[in-house]
Design a protein around this motif. Structure first.
Motif, PDB file in Angstrom:
ATOM      1  N   ASP B  42      13.685  -5.236   7.705  1.00 34.19           N
ATOM      2  CA  ASP B  42      13.048  -3.916   7.668  1.00 34.19           C
ATOM      3  C   ASP B  42      11.954  -3.885   6.611  1.00 34.19           C
ATOM      4  OD1 ASP B  42      14.383  -2.748   9.694  1.00 34.19           O
ATOM      5  OD2 ASP B  42      15.905  -1.765   8.441  1.00 34.19           O
ATOM      6  N   TYR B  43      12.286  -4.413   5.442  1.00 32.68           N
ATOM      7  CA  TYR B  43      11.315  -4.429   4.339  1.00 32.68           C
ATOM      8  C   TYR B  43      10.105  -5.303   4.689  1.00 32.68           C
ATOM      9  CZ  TYR B  43       9.356  -6.583   0.103  1.00 32.68           C
ATOM     10  OH  TYR B  43       8.515  -7.115  -0.842  1.00 32.68           O
ATOM     11  N   LEU B  44      10.380  -6.444   5.332  1.00 30.88           N
ATOM     12  CA  LEU B  44       9.310  -7.404   5.608  1.00 30.88           C
ATOM     13  C   LEU B  44       8.378  -6.952   6.723  1.00 30.88           C
ATOM     14  CD1 LEU B  44      10.709 -11.052   5.751  1.00 30.88           C
ATOM     15  CD2 LEU B  44       9.136 -10.077   4.089  1.00 30.88           C
ATOM     16  N   PHE B  45       8.959  -6.510   7.805  1.00 27.03           N
ATOM     17  CA  PHE B  45       8.185  -6.431   9.045  1.00 27.03           C
ATOM     18  C   PHE B  45       7.928  -5.027   9.571  1.00 27.03           C
ATOM     19  CE2 PHE B  45      10.637 -10.519   9.460  1.00 27.03           C
ATOM     20  CZ  PHE B  45       9.573 -11.342   9.138  1.00 27.03           C
ATOM     21  N   PHE B  46       8.743  -4.050   9.219  1.00 26.74           N
ATOM     22  CA  PHE B  46       8.635  -2.770   9.923  1.00 26.74           C
ATOM     23  C   PHE B  46       7.781  -1.767   9.160  1.00 26.74           C
ATOM     24  CE2 PHE B  46      11.980  -4.901  12.044  1.00 26.74           C
ATOM     25  CZ  PHE B  46      11.847  -4.505  13.364  1.00 26.74           C
ATOM     26  N   ARG B  47       6.773  -1.257   9.844  1.00 30.54           N
ATOM     27  CA  ARG B  47       5.838  -0.317   9.249  1.00 30.54           C
ATOM     28  C   ARG B  47       5.678   0.873  10.175  1.00 30.54           C
ATOM     29  NH1 ARG B  47       7.124  -3.239   5.898  1.00 30.54           N
ATOM     30  NH2 ARG B  47       5.881  -4.499   4.458  1.00 30.54           N
ATOM     31  N   LYS B  48       5.276   1.999   9.569  1.00 30.98           N
ATOM     32  CA  LYS B  48       5.036   3.208  10.370  1.00 30.98           C
ATOM     33  C   LYS B  48       3.673   3.100  11.046  1.00 30.98           C
ATOM     34  CE  LYS B  48       6.899   6.000   7.023  1.00 30.98           C
ATOM     35  NZ  LYS B  48       6.482   6.955   6.061  1.00 30.98           N
ATOM     36  N   ASN B  49       3.517   3.843  12.096  1.00 33.42           N
ATOM     37  CA  ASN B  49       2.212   3.897  12.752  1.00 33.42           C
ATOM     38  C   ASN B  49       1.990   5.323  13.215  1.00 33.42           C
ATOM     39  OD1 ASN B  49      -0.166   3.241  13.994  1.00 33.42           O
ATOM     40  ND2 ASN B  49       0.803   2.386  15.821  1.00 33.42           N
ATOM     41  N   PRO B  50       1.931   6.257  12.257  1.00 37.03           N
ATOM     42  CA  PRO B  50       1.952   7.669  12.644  1.00 37.03           C
ATOM     43  C   PRO B  50       0.624   8.147  13.205  1.00 37.03           C
ATOM     44  CG  PRO B  50       1.635   7.489  10.288  1.00 37.03           C
ATOM     45  CD  PRO B  50       1.807   6.086  10.803  1.00 37.03           C
ATOM     46  N   ARG B  51       0.710   9.199  13.989  1.00 37.85           N
ATOM     47  CA  ARG B  51      -0.477   9.932  14.406  1.00 37.85           C
ATOM     48  C   ARG B  51      -0.576  11.106  13.456  1.00 37.85           C
ATOM     49  NH1 ARG B  51      -3.594  11.174  18.981  1.00 37.85           N
ATOM     50  NH2 ARG B  51      -4.091  13.381  19.072  1.00 37.85           N
ATOM     51  N   GLY B  52      -1.602  11.085  12.610  1.00 35.54           N
ATOM     52  CA  GLY B  52      -1.731  12.132  11.603  1.00 35.54           C
ATOM     53  C   GLY B  52      -1.769  11.535  10.213  1.00 35.54           C
ATOM     54  N   LEU B  53      -1.248  12.271   9.243  1.00 36.11           N
ATOM     55  CA  LEU B  53      -1.337  11.819   7.849  1.00 36.11           C
ATOM     56  C   LEU B  53      -0.537  10.541   7.614  1.00 36.11           C
ATOM     57  CD1 LEU B  53      -1.206  15.050   5.661  1.00 36.11           C
ATOM     58  CD2 LEU B  53      -3.125  13.483   6.001  1.00 36.11           C
ATOM     59  N   GLY B  63     -15.149  -4.310  -6.114  1.00 34.16           N
ATOM     60  CA  GLY B  63     -15.442  -3.424  -7.231  1.00 34.16           C
ATOM     61  C   GLY B  63     -14.553  -3.737  -8.417  1.00 34.16           C
ATOM     62  N   CYS B  64     -13.641  -2.807  -8.756  1.00 32.42           N
ATOM     63  CA  CYS B  64     -12.846  -2.957  -9.979  1.00 32.42           C
ATOM     64  C   CYS B  64     -11.591  -3.801  -9.769  1.00 32.42           C
ATOM     65  CB  CYS B  64     -12.459  -1.573 -10.497  1.00 32.42           C
ATOM     66  SG  CYS B  64     -11.393  -0.670  -9.357  1.00 32.42           S
ATOM     67  N   ARG B  65     -11.351  -4.271  -8.539  1.00 32.97           N
ATOM     68  CA  ARG B  65     -10.209  -5.136  -8.209  1.00 32.97           C
ATOM     69  C   ARG B  65      -8.863  -4.433  -8.395  1.00 32.97           C
ATOM     70  NH1 ARG B  65      -9.221  -9.777 -10.485  1.00 32.97           N
ATOM     71  NH2 ARG B  65     -10.152  -9.443 -12.524  1.00 32.97           N
ATOM     72  N   ARG B  66      -8.877  -3.108  -8.301  1.00 31.42           N
ATOM     73  CA  ARG B  66      -7.646  -2.343  -8.444  1.00 31.42           C
ATOM     74  C   ARG B  66      -7.077  -1.959  -7.078  1.00 31.42           C
ATOM     75  NH1 ARG B  66      -4.726  -1.097 -13.156  1.00 31.42           N
ATOM     76  NH2 ARG B  66      -5.798  -2.438 -14.627  1.00 31.42           N
ATOM     77  N   TYR B  67      -5.760  -1.953  -7.001  1.00 30.46           N
ATOM     78  CA  TYR B  67      -5.081  -1.414  -5.824  1.00 30.46           C
ATOM     79  C   TYR B  67      -4.812   0.062  -6.062  1.00 30.46           C
ATOM     80  CZ  TYR B  67      -4.228  -6.189  -4.228  1.00 30.46           C
ATOM     81  OH  TYR B  67      -4.389  -7.479  -3.795  1.00 30.46           O
ATOM     82  N   PHE B  68      -4.891   0.846  -5.005  1.00 31.24           N
ATOM     83  CA  PHE B  68      -4.555   2.257  -5.115  1.00 31.24           C
ATOM     84  C   PHE B  68      -4.154   2.755  -3.741  1.00 31.24           C
ATOM     85  CE2 PHE B  68      -8.405   3.873  -3.095  1.00 31.24           C
ATOM     86  CZ  PHE B  68      -9.264   2.802  -3.236  1.00 31.24           C
ATOM     87  N   ASN B  69      -3.680   3.986  -3.690  1.00 25.47           N
ATOM     88  CA  ASN B  69      -3.196   4.529  -2.422  1.00 25.47           C
ATOM     89  C   ASN B  69      -4.120   5.629  -1.907  1.00 25.47           C
ATOM     90  OD1 ASN B  69      -0.968   2.853  -2.385  1.00 25.47           O
ATOM     91  ND2 ASN B  69       0.258   4.294  -3.589  1.00 25.47           N
ATOM     92  N   VAL B  70      -4.101   5.760  -0.606  1.00 25.74           N
ATOM     93  CA  VAL B  70      -4.960   6.729   0.062  1.00 25.74           C
ATOM     94  C   VAL B  70      -4.118   7.472   1.085  1.00 25.74           C
ATOM     95  CG1 VAL B  70      -6.703   6.792   1.896  1.00 25.74           C
ATOM     96  CG2 VAL B  70      -7.226   5.635  -0.253  1.00 25.74           C
ATOM     97  N   GLU B  71      -4.331   8.763   1.179  1.00 23.97           N
ATOM     98  CA  GLU B  71      -3.657   9.536   2.218  1.00 23.97           C
ATOM     99  C   GLU B  71      -4.701   9.886   3.263  1.00 23.97           C
ATOM    100  OE1 GLU B  71      -0.693  12.317   0.604  1.00 23.97           O
ATOM    101  OE2 GLU B  71      -1.581  13.750   2.000  1.00 23.97           O
ATOM    102  N   ARG B  72      -4.551   9.315   4.450  1.00 25.62           N
ATOM    103  CA  ARG B  72      -5.597   9.411   5.455  1.00 25.62           C
ATOM    104  C   ARG B  72      -5.030   9.914   6.772  1.00 25.62           C
ATOM    105  NH1 ARG B  72      -8.053   5.856   9.303  1.00 25.62           N
ATOM    106  NH2 ARG B  72      -6.301   4.450   8.987  1.00 25.62           N
ATOM    107  N   ASP B  73      -5.798  10.725   7.458  1.00 27.94           N
ATOM    108  CA  ASP B  73      -5.405  11.199   8.772  1.00 27.94           C
ATOM    109  C   ASP B  73      -5.844  10.167   9.798  1.00 27.94           C
ATOM    110  OD1 ASP B  73      -5.502  12.506  11.363  1.00 27.94           O
ATOM    111  OD2 ASP B  73      -5.148  14.382  10.284  1.00 27.94           O
ATOM    112  N   THR B  74      -4.888   9.619  10.536  1.00 26.56           N
ATOM    113  CA  THR B  74      -5.225   8.522  11.445  1.00 26.56           C
ATOM    114  C   THR B  74      -5.941   9.002  12.699  1.00 26.56           C
ATOM    115  OG1 THR B  74      -3.060   8.650  12.487  1.00 26.56           O
ATOM    116  CG2 THR B  74      -3.295   7.096  10.660  1.00 26.56           C
ATOM    117  N   VAL B  75      -6.019  10.330  12.890  1.00 29.04           N
ATOM    118  CA  VAL B  75      -6.764  10.850  14.042  1.00 29.04           C
ATOM    119  C   VAL B  75      -8.194  11.206  13.638  1.00 29.04           C
ATOM    120  CG1 VAL B  75      -6.862  12.613  15.830  1.00 29.04           C
ATOM    121  CG2 VAL B  75      -4.653  11.706  15.084  1.00 29.04           C
ATOM    122  N   SER B  76      -8.317  12.042  12.617  1.00 24.65           N
ATOM    123  CA  SER B  76      -9.661  12.486  12.219  1.00 24.65           C
ATOM    124  C   SER B  76     -10.307  11.542  11.219  1.00 24.65           C
ATOM    125  CB  SER B  76      -9.578  13.878  11.593  1.00 24.65           C
ATOM    126  OG  SER B  76      -8.916  13.800  10.337  1.00 24.65           O
TER     127      SER B  76
END
Ligand SMILES: [Zn+2]
Lengths: 205, 100, 1006
Positions: B42-53, B63-76
């Motif tokens: 589950d940890y290795l292979f399973f990911r969500k694929n939502p429609r929406g946020l 750029g700065c070589r930093r990782y960060f998180n983004v909250e994105r709407d997969t439709v718009s």
């Protein structure tokens, strides 16, 4: 002459800056809207440390006479220029003539968890000047270098053609470009091609 | 072609400067040896694929070589926010993955 | 003026002194500077410009811009030929050669029209029905269709032109330079915004350029000139005429194609021909205008049937009269402008057929006052004529527009202009998937709502009155500037001095009824380019297609290179009517980039040839080049592959290089290996977590080889890490893996283990590496390095030392990838060539031999050393590679990938395992990638046992060697297997150990 002295003479090291071979090919075109000049004989240091680490900031101040700059900015002293690379990462460019052993000096001064790495041969430092600079940067990079957004003292790491570069605004129609050594031949050829209509002159110190 | 706000460079940058790094908030199990093959899978292979946020991790590789998180709407494709690793903003995001 | 030209004696935006010669289908003609190819063809009296796709019917010029469906031409020939251009968008230049792309053997005699073959072959749904039939038939059809259908011919040679690409940023991007666009751009500029204004045409002005000579028209043109002058004088405004915004992408990103040289000729030596602008805009204003809709009636595709606004453009802008006697059919007041201008030009008007029951607006009254025969409640139901229009049938039409109320009467004319109203150009705004919505008042689809997306102004938003357009555009210009962070949202530019005639409502009419039913009436064309008729759409509906997207695919409506700009709305309306539902409920199809075709050259820009991709060079690159090295691409690096001396083949060179290393000494440029400087108190702990083995006890001065796994347990990189000092390490990665490994280390430091104090810095480019390898390596190094004891006792295998080499401070690593005594000499790259040349001098006595990557591969394969990415493919565990010895199973931390090594699948005993292969015939070198089977005596598909990963001829052993992965291979040593090759042979080989040379590893320890 002793054998070791003879050896020493034979081995007088020959320095070749990253742009060494490109320079010879693009001297003095008829017209040049862009001038590239490479700065060699300087020491480049990659500095890592927490911005909250006050002794670290203090020793940089003491040795290089300059404050670690904030996000997206650079700072200068008579000894060094420092560029912000990331939240815990800076690049220091030190003139070899003014401070010969900056690594030792910093190592001696700094306490705590920091990293100082000599990357003097890893980059080519270019001054890019002229009426065609703004257009060249727009062609090369997706970053917005408009003077309203990116005035003197600002710096940014971004894409440059299909490589990357650290770009700093020095003044009007005057920028610095810091490019990884292995990419410099490609980048220089790319610049010459992009300036095909307006001309590009390449020189070095 | 997205435009992404890097919370470290503190400005909007072009997508070319970034590399996508998959779903955000996938925490590495503390003691992998104690997990069953299924749990580890589950940890290795399973990911969500939502429609929406959706929360995803990006790397500011040019750029700065930093990782960060983004909250994105997969439709718009509208990006609601960018935030540093370690933060887990509560609120609008309903689809959020639990932290550990 | 020559009599042969259908040209007005005065007027037009033309340079009458400048005659321009050109040819069409080989016929010499001339036009004037300022003409398009289309206006020049009309001036020369050319009526037929194409034969239609399915039926081979004659087609003439219909429009005057990107909507033109018929006048598709190919320019020039040879390398510089350009297919698929609309004559209405081609600016005329001296020497232009245009060819029609349809009609076979030529436009006048078209075999397909004579035989009527396609009519039978291509009913609606042809494509679907064909695909349902045996697939093989499609190939036959396709060949025939493409030959006859006039899609143009792609150039056969490399494009001789230069192209350019540029990134742009602005506050407000205004798309469309008509009245609304000009007004919006000026307003945003006044607020202090950085503005880009883009327009397809050679000059800004849009519909204003089609205006006539009346006082009101002159005032509008003056407003245009003043506004444009103000924009041209502003610093932060970029005006892009001859430029098409072809695609709208996420987050307000727009692709614009600027045609810099197309209007001057086919090639533009030295100057970029076209430039692609990649624009990121804070705000976008769509001032894309509206497209006039043609009316759909019988035989409406005859040459001589045109859009009313296009005819007006031809007479006012190009001073071309496309006929002698005009019949106009309209659903609105606006088209009356044409009749007035036409009359002003001194030409004859047969009739204005207005489909509305009454027409009492300003313009219709003016037309009557001027003695024009205006007939309300009347429509042109059919065009007549053989090669082109010679008359029209008029009939009274019911107020609902669905039926006729009396018999048809003929009228003589040679030009029919029609106006079915206006459709806002919504293509761009729907590119990101936002559906346009139907507006009953505007009788058209308007852009759907966007979050932070573009705002439409003027007729693009269904506002057709010029004054209202400009007013709304000013307001939106100021609002956009405010959203972009400039101004206060109050418009500051003066209200324009435009006198606009108030117009009465138009009628929504999409298919003009005929005395016969749609299926029996002469063809009523909806999509000219793809020959889609009203009857075909009705048939599709009767066959059960209800979704507009399905009907589009079934009939091919809107699939042409014009994207159905003229036909889409009429098609949707006819479908809605057939299905007895509203247009709003029927909806429209989606539009996708590109709005008009974009050349590949512009997309590539200058990044072609040797600028296609970066080439990375080491500090010794020029030396290799001077020695005539053959190159191998490794990632973006150029590495010497081998160094041929006079007349040598690759095989000979590689064998010589291999033997030099085994017998004396070779030198390799190893600078491309990734190098990462690692510092911090937790560095050793971190390394122990990301490598399979432990680094906790690695002492300063020592090196250790490691394997890196992804969390799935599969090998993804390997390399040697040296302990440089307390809490200080240097990691080597594979050449191709350097960036990925650094990103991987940062990922874990930044996301999972922020508590570990460690920093990573790439030093790949800082160091140049020269590897001396061979029994004489020590002797060579000793000549240029005097401050370190190089003896085996003092400087053992897997040690490293600081030293001075040829006067340069260096790090020397005693590690080996060849199995021979080796020293890897690292110096700052600025001294790379200096040190390399000194080493070459020092090695002269031993015939030191530079060797390339191919010899390196042979030498390491002789030793059974793997190359990650060649012998592994992302599905190999350490155990698969026979490298279980390097996995620290007892480390306290569960290193990355460890848990996966215990999954049932990774524990399988029949996994593919690395083994050696010796061919039975020793000179036979297996191809890498060859598949392995147990016996060739089996039916295809055979049971695969594995494949060859590395294979060479070993000069030291005098025979071929190979590495392979074979199912359960380590338990099958000595078994014979077979490689069935592409040439039909089955090569026998025996499974063996992976180490072919010096199995005890004595040579690297001397
Ligand atoms: Zn960043």
């Amino acid at each position: 002459m002793s054998e070791s002295a003879e050896m020493g003479q034979r081995f007088a090291p020959v320095l070749e800056s990253p742009l060494h071979y490109v320079r010879a090919r693009h001297r003095n075109p008829a017209a040049a809207a862009v001038t590239l000049s490479e700065r060699s004989a300087c020491i480049l240091l990659n500095l890592r440390g927490s911005p909250e680490n006050e002794p670290f900031r203090e020793s940089v101040r003491a040795v290089l006479h300059v404050e670690l700059p904030e996000v997206g900015r650079s700072a200068d002293s008579e000894l060094a220029s420092i560029y912000w690379l990331g939240p815990d990462e800076w690049l220091a460019v030190v003139d070899q003539a003014t401070l010969a052993e900056p690594v030792a000096a910093l190592r001696g001064a700094i306490q705590g968890h920091v990293s100082i790495v000599d990357v003097s041969s890893a980059q080519s430092l270019l001054a890019v000047q002229g009426a065609g600079v703004a257009e060249l940067l727009q062609k090369a990079s997706v970053y917005d270098f408009h003077p309203r957004e990116f005035g003197p003292g600002r710096c940014a790491q971004t894409t440059f053609a299909k490589a990357t570069a650290l770009v700093r605004c020095v003044g009007e129609e005057h920028f610095e470009l810091i490019v990884r050594r292995s990419f410099i031949d490609y980048v220089a050829r790319w610049i010459v091609d992009a300036c095909a209509e307006s001309g590009c002159h390449i020189s070095g110190t | 072609m997205l435009q992404i706000y890097c919370p470290y460079c503190q400005e909007l940058r072009e997508e070319e400067e970034f590399s996508p790094s998959g779903e955000a908030h996938i925490a590495r199990p503390r003691d992998p040896e104690s997990l069953s093959d299924e749990q580890w899978g589950d940890y290795l292979f399973f990911r969500k694929n939502p429609r929406g946020l959706h929360r995803e991790m990006w790397h500011h590789s040019a750029g700065c070589r930093r990782y960060f998180n983004v909250e994105r709407d997969t439709v718009s494709y509208v990006i609601a926010r960018s935030y540093p690793i370690g933060e887990d903003p509560a609120g609008a995001m309903v689809e959020g993955h639990d932290h550990e | 003026m020559s009599d042969s030209q259908r040209r007005l004696p005065a007027g037009g935006r033309l340079d009458r002194k400048q005659k321009v010669s050109f040819t069409f289908d080989g016929r010499p003609m001339w036009g004037l500077a300022g003409d398009t190819l289309a206006s020049a063809l009309l001036a020369n009296g050319v009526e037929t410009v194409a034969r239609s796709f399915k039926y081979g019917r004659r087609r003439g010029i219909v429009g005057h811009g990107s909507e033109e469906p018929n006048a598709i031409v190919q320019l020039g020939s040879g390398a510089a030929t350009v297919p698929n251009l609309k004559a209405t968008q081609v600016e005329l230049y001296e020497g232009l050669e245009a060819r029609s792309v349809s009609g076979w053997p030529n436009l006048d005699v078209d075999v397909i029209a004579l035989l009527g073959v396609f009519a039978r072959f291509l009913p609606p749904g042809f494509y679907y029905k064909t695909f349902m039939a045996p697939a093989r038939l499609w190939m036959t059809y396709e060949h025939f269709i493409r030959k006859a259908a006039g899609l143009g011919r792609a150039p056969q040679n490399p494009d001789p032109d230069r192209y350019d690409k540029i990134n742009r940023h602005c506050d407000v991007l205004v798309i469309g330079g008509g009245p609304a666009g000009l007004a919006a751009a000026r307003e945003a500029t006044r607020q202090g915004s950085r503005v880009i204004l883009v327009d397809e045409q050679s000059e800004m002005g849009g519909s204003l350029l089609s205006l006539g000579g009346s006082e009101a028209d002159a005032a509008q043109l003056q407003w245009r000139d003043q506004t444009l002058a103000e924009l041209e004088a502003s610093v932060d405004v970029l005006l892009l005429p001859r430029s098409t915004a072809f695609g709208y992408y996420d987050h307000n990103f727009v692709g614009i194609l600027e045609r810099l040289e197309d209007h001057r000729g086919l090639t533009s030596p030295g100057r970029p021909r076209q430039r692609l602008h990649r624009v990121r805009a804070r705000q976008i204003i769509m001032a894309t205008g509206a497209q006039e809709r043609p009316l759909v009636f019988a035989n409406n595709d005859l040459p001589g049937v045109m859009l009313a606004s296009s005819v007006r453009t031809y007479i006012n802008r190009y001073a071309v009269i496309p006929g002698q006697r005009l019949a106009l059919c309209t659903t609105n007041d606006n088209a009356y402008q044409l009749a007035l201008d036409w009359q002003e030009a001194g030409c004859d008007i047969a009739v204005i057929a207005d489909t509305r029951p009454e027409a009492e607006g300003v313009l219709p009254r003016l037309a009557r006052e001027r003695g024009i025969d205006v007939r309300t409640g009347t429509a042109i139901i059919e065009a007549s004529g053989r090669k082109c229009v010679s008359g029209a049938l008029l009939a009274p039409i019911h107020a609902g527009g669905k039926s006729l109320t009396g018999p048809a009467t003929p009228v003589e004319c040679d030009l029919i202009a029609t106006s079915g109203g206006w459709s806002p150009v919504v293509h761009l705004s729907s590119h990101t998937g936002i559906r346009p919505i139907w507006d009953d008042e505007a009788i058209g689809f308007v852009p759907g709502p966007h979050a932070d997306g573009p705002v439409a102004v003027g007729s693009a938003q269904g506002i057709y009155c010029p004054l209202a357009c400009v007013e709304q555009a000013r307001t939106e210009g100021a609002a956009a500037a405010l959203r972009a962070g400039q101004g206060a949202g109050e418009s500051s530019s003066p209200s324009p001095d435009i006198i606009a005639a108030l117009e009465e409502p138009a009628q929504a009419l999409f298919l003009v009824p005929h005395t016969k039913t749609t299926s029996r009436a002469p063809s009523q064309f909806v999509d000219f380019q793809l020959d889609v008729t009203a009857a075909a759409i009705e048939l599709a509906a009767r066959e059960g297609y209800e979704s507009v997207e399905h009907v589009k695919r079934y009939t091919a409506l809107g699939f042409g290179t014009d994207q159905g700009k003229l036909g889409n709305i009429n098609g949707v309306a006819i479908l809605a009517d057939t299905l007895n539902q509203s247009i709003a409920d029927t909806g429209t199809t989606m539009f996708r980039p590109a709005y008009t075709p974009v050349t590949f050259g512009a997309m590539a820009g200058g990044e072609v040839g040797d600028l296609f991709d970066p080439e990375r060079y080491t500090a010794m690159h020029r030396w290799h080049s001077e020695q005539g090295a053959a190159w191998e691409n490794v990632g973006q690096w150029k590495r010497p592959w081998y160094f041929p001396v006079a007349g040598e083949s690759m095989e000979e060179a590689v064998q010589r290089e291999c033997l030099a290393v085994r017998n004396s000494v070779g030198i390799l440029d190893a600078s491309t290996l990734g190098k990462i400087d690692i510092q911090g108190p937790d560095a050793a702990e971190f390394l122990t977590r990301v490598y399979t083995n432990s680094y906790l006890k690695l002492a300063p001065g020592k090196c250790r080889y490691g394997l890196m796994l992804h969390e799935d347990g599969m090998i993804f990189d390997d390399g040697v890490t040296a302990c440089l000092g307390e809490s200080h390490y240097l990691m080597h990665t594979t050449t191709g893996g350097a960036a990925g490994v650094l990103g991987w280390l940062e990922l874990w430091r930044q996301t999972e283990w922020p508590e570990l104090q460690v920093y990573f810095t790439s030093v790949t480019d800082h160091w140049a590496t020269a590897t001396l390898s061979g029994p004489n390596a020590r002797k060579v190094l000793a000549r240029v390095c005097h401050d370190v004891d190089l003896s085996d006792e003092a400087f053992a295998f897997m040690d490293w030392n600081s030293a001075t080499v040829a006067g340069v401070p260096a790090r020397i690593f005693r590690i080996s990838f060849t199995g021979e005594l080796s020293f890897e000499v690292n110096v700052p790259a600025n001294f790379g060539r200096h040190v390399w040349e000194r080493l070459m001098e020092a090695g002269k006595e031993f015939n030191i031999t530079p060797y390339g990557t191919e010899a390196m591969h042979v030498l390491r394969a002789e030793k059974g050393f793997i190359i990650v990415g060649q012998d592994t493919d992302g599905s190999m565990t350490p155990d698969d590679m026979g490298m279980d010895w390097i996995v620290g199973k007892n480390k306290s931390f569960s290193f990355l990938g460890k848990r996966s090594l215990e999954r049932s699948d990774t524990r399988r005993t029949n996994r593919k395992q690395l083994v050696g292969l010796r061919t039975v015939e020793p000179n036979e070198v297996l191809p890498e990638g060859a598949q392995i089977v147990n016996t060739p005596d089996q039916a295809v598909p055979m049971a695969m046992q594995g494949h060859v990963t590395s294979s060479y001829f070993s000069p030291s052993l005098g025979r071929s060697i190979a590495l392979a992965v074979v199912k359960g291979g380590r338990n099958r040593l000595g078994e014979k297997v077979f490689c069935p090759l592409a040439d039909g042979r089955n090569v026998a080989a025996v499974i063996c150990q992976t180490v072919f040379y010096d199995p005890d590893g004595e040579r690297q320890h001397v």
